[in-house]
Write an enzyme that holds these catalytic residues in place. Structure first.
Site, PDB file in Angstrom:
ATOM      1  N   CYS A 102     -11.331  20.294  17.947  1.00 56.24           N
ATOM      2  CA  CYS A 102     -11.315  20.496  19.398  1.00 56.24           C
ATOM      3  C   CYS A 102     -10.749  19.285  20.114  1.00 56.24           C
ATOM      4  CB  CYS A 102     -12.727  20.819  19.869  1.00 56.24           C
ATOM      5  SG  CYS A 102     -13.263  22.345  19.125  1.00 56.24           S
ATOM      6  N   GLY A 114       0.854  -1.182   0.000  1.00 56.94           N
ATOM      7  CA  GLY A 114       0.000   0.000   0.000  1.00 56.94           C
ATOM      8  C   GLY A 114       0.888   1.230   0.000  1.00 56.94           C
ATOM      9  N   ARG A 115       1.502   1.477   1.168  1.00 57.74           N
ATOM     10  CA  ARG A 115       2.314   2.672   1.384  1.00 57.74           C
ATOM     11  C   ARG A 115       3.418   2.854   0.327  1.00 57.74           C
ATOM     12  NH1 ARG A 115       2.857   4.567   6.666  1.00 57.74           N
ATOM     13  NH2 ARG A 115       2.302   2.487   7.358  1.00 57.74           N
TER      14      ARG A 115
HETATM   15  N1  LLP Z   1      -1.940  -6.437   3.706  1.00 61.67           N
HETATM   16  C1  LLP Z   1      -2.569  -6.455   4.889  1.00 61.67           C
HETATM   17  C2  LLP Z   1      -3.266  -7.680   5.303  1.00 61.67           C
HETATM   18  C3  LLP Z   1      -2.570  -5.318   5.712  1.00 61.67           C
HETATM   19  O1  LLP Z   1      -3.182  -5.354   6.882  1.00 61.67           O
HETATM   20  C4  LLP Z   1      -1.897  -4.138   5.268  1.00 61.67           C
HETATM   21  C5  LLP Z   1      -1.874  -2.946   6.100  1.00 61.67           C
HETATM   22  C6  LLP Z   1      -1.271  -4.154   4.008  1.00 61.67           C
HETATM   23  C7  LLP Z   1      -1.301  -5.318   3.264  1.00 61.67           C
HETATM   24  C8  LLP Z   1      -0.550  -2.965   3.434  1.00 61.67           C
HETATM   25  O2  LLP Z   1       0.552  -2.579   4.188  1.00 61.67           O
HETATM   26  P1  LLP Z   1       1.551  -1.420   3.656  1.00 61.67           P
HETATM   27  O3  LLP Z   1       2.279  -1.945   2.436  1.00 61.67           O
HETATM   28  O4  LLP Z   1       0.745  -0.236   3.327  1.00 61.67           O
HETATM   29  O5  LLP Z   1       2.458  -1.182   4.797  1.00 61.67           O
HETATM   30  N2  LLP Z   1      -2.774   3.160   9.113  1.00 61.67           N
HETATM   31  C9  LLP Z   1      -1.400   2.798   9.394  1.00 61.67           C
HETATM   32  C10 LLP Z   1      -0.973   1.582   8.636  1.00 61.67           C
HETATM   33  C11 LLP Z   1      -1.863   0.398   8.889  1.00 61.67           C
HETATM   34  C12 LLP Z   1      -1.572  -0.746   8.001  1.00 61.67           C
HETATM   35  C13 LLP Z   1      -2.660  -1.748   8.075  1.00 61.67           C
HETATM   36  N3  LLP Z   1      -2.461  -2.871   7.231  1.00 61.67           N
HETATM   37  C14 LLP Z   1      -0.503   3.993   9.075  1.00 61.67           C
HETATM   38  O6  LLP Z   1      -1.019   5.052   8.726  1.00 61.67           O
HETATM   39  O7  LLP Z   1       0.711   3.906   9.229  1.00 61.67           O
END
Ligand code: LLP
Length: 404
Positions: free
Chosen positions: A338, A270-271
């Protein structure tokens, strides 16, 4: 994204001009950066030829997902809403995997009807629920089981998912029991072992450990999985340090691991795909000088970007128009919500600012707009996608009447 003659541009678009037309707060994404990230990701794992499923939770904007689809990615979804969105964006269900610890009967039912590639199941009860649905429809459903490898991802505690105390996946004992049970199931085809140990990971060690755990379990059960889904989690730099995740080493460890097993690799990034493609532009409403601090009160708040308030995450703040006059006071950039946690960053040396100036909160493409809310009954910002000099409204600014 860069300054041209002290004015910030996203591709060929001047941000000052953009905000005149679309107002603030405003999410803005660069298509070229997105394309580059996707191509780099493919290149980094070119020896594996993996299926890359974009984690929709990181950015669920329909028009952005459409572009991601055109660039060849599938989707990792965690709710019916995300599944509907991925399909609406044109992603082939055979490139969609569905994770999540609490998929309801109706969500599973929908996923079965849509014939997605895999439902990655996270508990015994969920597997039984899927079997019941499959039986009632007289269908064979392809699933994965998510293993909790009990591996510390060495990332922020709040975004770690692969330790034994985390709610995600099943432990090794349950995993083996489920494999043995499913070998005899008439309605479920067990095709995948999936893991995801956390997010914003920089070290290779946790991934190596995770692969070792999978290797140990696979050599015990002697069951061939068509897919090994390694999740996402690769970190990006939010600071000026240019820190990068070592993809070469990760690919090497996976190749070594795959030496014994003939499975296709799935990733769920994702990120690393969307994080640095997006910025949040905000206007200074007021400057409030207290004894020790200057509060820069922005028109963007924690409802627009939760990460600093929720995880203590840092996002750089830079001006839209650069000047050379610096202030030696500490600026605390806060939102209008707030809540005392509604603050983005404290900066010691920043250029002198005045009310109505524009600033940019950097690297908010991932978990920015997708985590936004209507808290304090504030409408969500518009989202703009820039392609060269083309300005595409990826999402309109919400109006009060949309939710009141
Ligand atoms: N696959 C699963 C099963 C996941 O739970 C996640 C992220 C991803 C893939 C993708 O991970 P990435 O490549 O984006 O690291 N809201 C938090 C991050 C939470 C991630 C949740 N799961 C933040 O803003 O840092």
């Amino acid at each position: 994204m860069k300054y041209i003659k002290n004015n910030f541009f996203v591709e060929k678009v001047n941000l000052q001009k953009l905000t005149k037309k679309f107002d603030t707060p405003l999410y803005c994404y660069s298509y070229n950066k997105l394309k580059k990230n996707i191509n780099n990701f493919k290149l980094n794992f070119s020896k594996l030829n993996p299926l890359i499923c974009f984690a929709i939770k990181s950015n669920s904007n329909l028009n952005i997902i459409k572009e991601i689809k055109k660039l060849g990615l599938g989707a990792d979804v965690v709710s019916k809403g995300e599944l509907v969105q991925a399909i609406k964006a044109g992603i082939n269900p055979k490139k969609i995997v569905f994770s999540g610890v609490g998929k309801t009967y109706s969500e599973l039912n929908y996923a079965v009807d849509k014939k997605i590639l895999l439902i990655n199941s996270e508990s015994k009860s969920e597997v039984m629920e899927i079997e019941k649905i499959a039986k009632s429809k007289k269908k064979i459903v392809d699933i994965g089981i998510r293993l909790n490898p009990n591996t510390d991802a060495k990332t922020l505690n709040k975004i770690s998912t692969g330790k034994k105390g985390d709610k995600f996946g099943v432990n090794q004992k349950t995993f083996i029991e489920l494999v043995n049970y499913l070998k005899k199931s008439k309605y479920i085809n067990l095709k995948c072992l999936s893991v995801h140990i956390g997010s914003q990971i920089f070290e290779n060690k946790p991934y190596e450990k995770m692969l070792k755990v999978i290797d140990r379990i696979l050599s015990k059960i002697k069951f061939r999985f068509n897919y090994i889904d390694l999740g996402g989690g690769m970190g990006i730099s939010y600071e000026n340090d240019k820190k990068i995740f070592n993809y070469t080493n990760y690919q090497k460890s996976i190749i070594k691991f795959l030496g014994k097993y003939n499975s296709k690799i799935i990733f769920e990034p994702g990120r690393s795909i969307i994080g640095n493609t997006g910025i949040l532009i905000s206007k200074i409403i007021y400057i409030k000088e207290n004894q020790s601090k200057n509060f820069i009160i922005l028109d963007a708040g924690m409802n627009d970007l939760m990460r600093p308030a929720l995880y203590g995450a840092t996002h750089r703040i830079i001006p839209v128009n650069k000047t050379k006059k610096y202030s030696n006071k500490t600026y605390e950039f806060v939102g209008p919500i707030c809540e005392s946690t509604d603050k983005f960053l404290s900066i010691k040396k920043f250029q002198k600012l005045k009310e109505k100036d524009l600033i940019i909160v950097c690297d908010v493409g991932a978990y920015g707009s997708s985590l936004s809310s209507n808290y304090n009954l504030r409408p969500k910002p518009a989202e703009i996608l820039i392609k060269g000099s083309r300005i595409i409204i990826a999402k309109k600014r919400q109006k009060l009447k949309d939710f009141i």
